[in-house]
Enzyme design. Sequence first.
Site, PDB file in Angstrom:
ATOM      1  N   SER A 203       0.829  -1.209   0.000  1.00  0.00           N
ATOM      2  CA  SER A 203       0.000   0.000   0.000  1.00  0.00           C
ATOM      3  C   SER A 203       0.867   1.265   0.000  1.00  0.00           C
ATOM      4  CB  SER A 203      -0.958  -0.041   1.193  1.00  0.00           C
ATOM      5  OG  SER A 203      -1.950   0.944   1.053  1.00  0.00           O
ATOM      6  N   ASP A 437      -9.026  -5.950  -4.687  1.00  0.00           N
ATOM      7  CA  ASP A 437      -8.613  -4.783  -3.889  1.00  0.00           C
ATOM      8  C   ASP A 437      -9.611  -3.642  -4.104  1.00  0.00           C
ATOM      9  OD1 ASP A 437      -7.251  -2.405  -2.974  1.00  0.00           O
ATOM     10  OD2 ASP A 437      -5.343  -3.448  -3.184  1.00  0.00           O
ATOM     11  N   HIS A 483      -7.349  -5.587  -0.105  1.00  0.00           N
ATOM     12  CA  HIS A 483      -6.223  -4.655  -0.082  1.00  0.00           C
ATOM     13  C   HIS A 483      -5.185  -5.082   0.943  1.00  0.00           C
ATOM     14  CE1 HIS A 483      -3.906  -1.100  -0.630  1.00  0.00           C
ATOM     15  NE2 HIS A 483      -4.057  -0.720   0.616  1.00  0.00           N
TER      16      HIS A 483
END
Length: 572
Positions: A203, A437, A483
């Site tokens: 991320s 995601d 995610h």
Amino acid sequence: MRTPYLAAVLATAKIAVAHAAESLSDVCLTAHVKNSLPVDALLGVTIQTSSVTVASVLNYNDTGSPFFPDTVVNFCNVTFGYSHDGKEDQVLVNYFLPAPAEFQNRYVSQGGGALDIYSGTASIAGGVQYGAVNGGTDGGFGSFSASFDEVVLLDNGTVNLDIVSLFGYQAHYELGVLGRAFTRLFYGMSENEKLYSYFQACSEGGREAFSQLQRYGDLWDGASVGAPAFRYSFQQVQHLFSNVVEKTIGYNPPLCEMATIINATINYCDKLDGRLDGVVARTDLCKLKFDLDTLVGESYECAASGSTPVQKGDITKKGVQVAREIINGLHDSKGRRVYISYQPTADFHDAQTTYNSETDSWDISIVGLGGQYVTQLLQNINIENLPTLDNVTYDTLKYWMIEGMQRYQDTLQVNWPDLTPFQASGGKLIHFHGESDSSVPTASSVRYWESVRKTMYPDLDDDESTNAIKDWYRLYLVPGAAHCDWNDEQPNGPWPQTGLQTIIDWVENDIEPTKLNGTVGAGDNAGDTMEICAWPLRPYWTNDGKTLECEYDQASIDTWIYEFDGVPVPVY
Ligand SMILES: *[C@@H]1O[C@H](CO)[C@@H](O)[C@H](O)[C@H]1NC(C)=O
Ligand SMILES: *[C@@H]1O[C@H](CO)[C@@H](O)[C@H](O)[C@H]1NC(C)=O
Ligand SMILES: *[C@@H]1O[C@H](CO)[C@@H](O)[C@H](O)[C@H]1NC(C)=O
Ligand SMILES: *[C@@H]1O[C@H](CO)[C@@H](O)[C@H](O)[C@H]1NC(C)=O
Ligand SMILES: *[C@@H]1O[C@H](CO)[C@@H](O)[C@H](O)[C@H]1NC(C)=O
Ligand SMILES: *[C@@H]1O[C@H](CO)[C@@H](O)[C@H](O)[C@H]1NC(C)=O
Ligand SMILES: [Ca+2]
């Protein structure tokens, strides 16, 4: 080799060493740390000796992390501060060091998440359990728990550009240089002993990892990177797209309606990958074959929870329209594509509405990660979110993406497509991204990998360049995954929990990750290893869902590739 040197250091420090310095307690000492500080490693940086903290941490039990297997570790926890000469600032760094007997000549930097540059305890064992020193930085934000949004503005109207640079790339550069030098001194490594250098993150941390690979590629041997939040202006503003879809269509869907659309999408698309397991391994086939319109009129029902009453109704045309527009991605008012969006099966997190009990209706909930970028970085107003979406259209989002790209091209954007210094010095990179995601579009990773391939191999045809890049850079789309994590909505899917191990094996033992090992996180097969195909090959199960093939399917691949004809400059 390292023991005599260490003994010498300890002797200088006038510390009695009863036996070979191989245990943590022999080295996890303030005097030894102070003697090991990398004071000459970086021009323009002064380490603040008085800021050193040192503590042994024993039997640290780390379980449930998506990024490394459960473990119990011992390490020396060291922090110190440094300042930039000519500035009155302070950056804190943190290193977790295994006992000398456990140390395996490895250093690992860890990144942050969302608006944090430091992931804290979330990643400790990631380095230590592999015999690596594990590094983290506070980015100069004031403390390890401070976040970017707290410090990015000096005042309304004045951006703290030092902080933007530190967050963008500089703090991680310094963390790595200091970390490698400190590691060598702490363990008394000789100059010609190899110290392997890795980055592991996901991320925002993935963006940080790429900031290093793009600028200082020759300093890294390997990286294991998930769902990077790079191409920052597009990525952050994209968080507002679902809200603007709702506003433009004039429909704020109840949570239950969108959740039902997701479940129905998963149910329909599950089988398209050849295996009925609750996991959609082919969101591309889902995109090609599933018609959302078939859901109009299907009923939904969710129980009351908190102040939200029972939700009961039929899926509406407008609800389906919202879903379809979100998946389609941002286009400007002339119908030209500006950016990409999430895959079908991603859970419409950015579209989540909130129930308003006064009006008994659903309100748009402006996504903070998008709003913060606009208010602080573009408008330079010190508020954490946009107060309203009044006057915000698809064209406004386009304008913000392009404005941010230009303003922060050299700091936050991080989509430089030439990784030649990394590749040329032997670096290896695994990059992975959940197909479902709902925070960073999966196609964003595909776009970057394709940009690197085309930039670095301009004279090769598609087959040749695909073959060449896989020697050092592989991308894997993780079936069903959310995610930077497993996905509750598709619990039988894998996540590459042993990514760091995989990159170590590739770098140090030349074990090529033709397929990436994932670990099933929940469900009947929890703990099993499931292999993940490398892009551009796509997973397909044969033999009644028992055998995984990685196939080449042009029609599916084409669904992942976009032309941004609404943006006037190239976007890598
Ligand atoms: C570590 O923590 C987990 C989860 O709390 C627990 O099940 C396990 O027994 C602990 N292991 C040790 C060695 O303490
Ligand atoms: C490491 O030391 C710092 C500074 O004392 C402290 O804030 C942090 O909680 C420690 N981390 C662990 C895992 O013990
Ligand atoms: C969707 O499916 C999950 C199980 O995977 C279930 O927990 C959830 O309640 C379902 N949601 C709706 C709205 O049906
Ligand atoms: C900055 O401006 C916003 C919006 O006008 C205001 O709410 C906020 O209080 C101001 N902050 C400072 C630190 O002046
Ligand atoms: C929206 O535009 C109108 C007309 O230009 C203006 O009066 C209003 O202040 C704007 N609203 C916001 C929140 O900027
Ligand atoms: C995947 O896991 C298997 C079994 O643990 C191991 O033999 C293999 O080397 C791993 N593959 C990669 C690419 O790491
Ligand atoms: Ca399936």
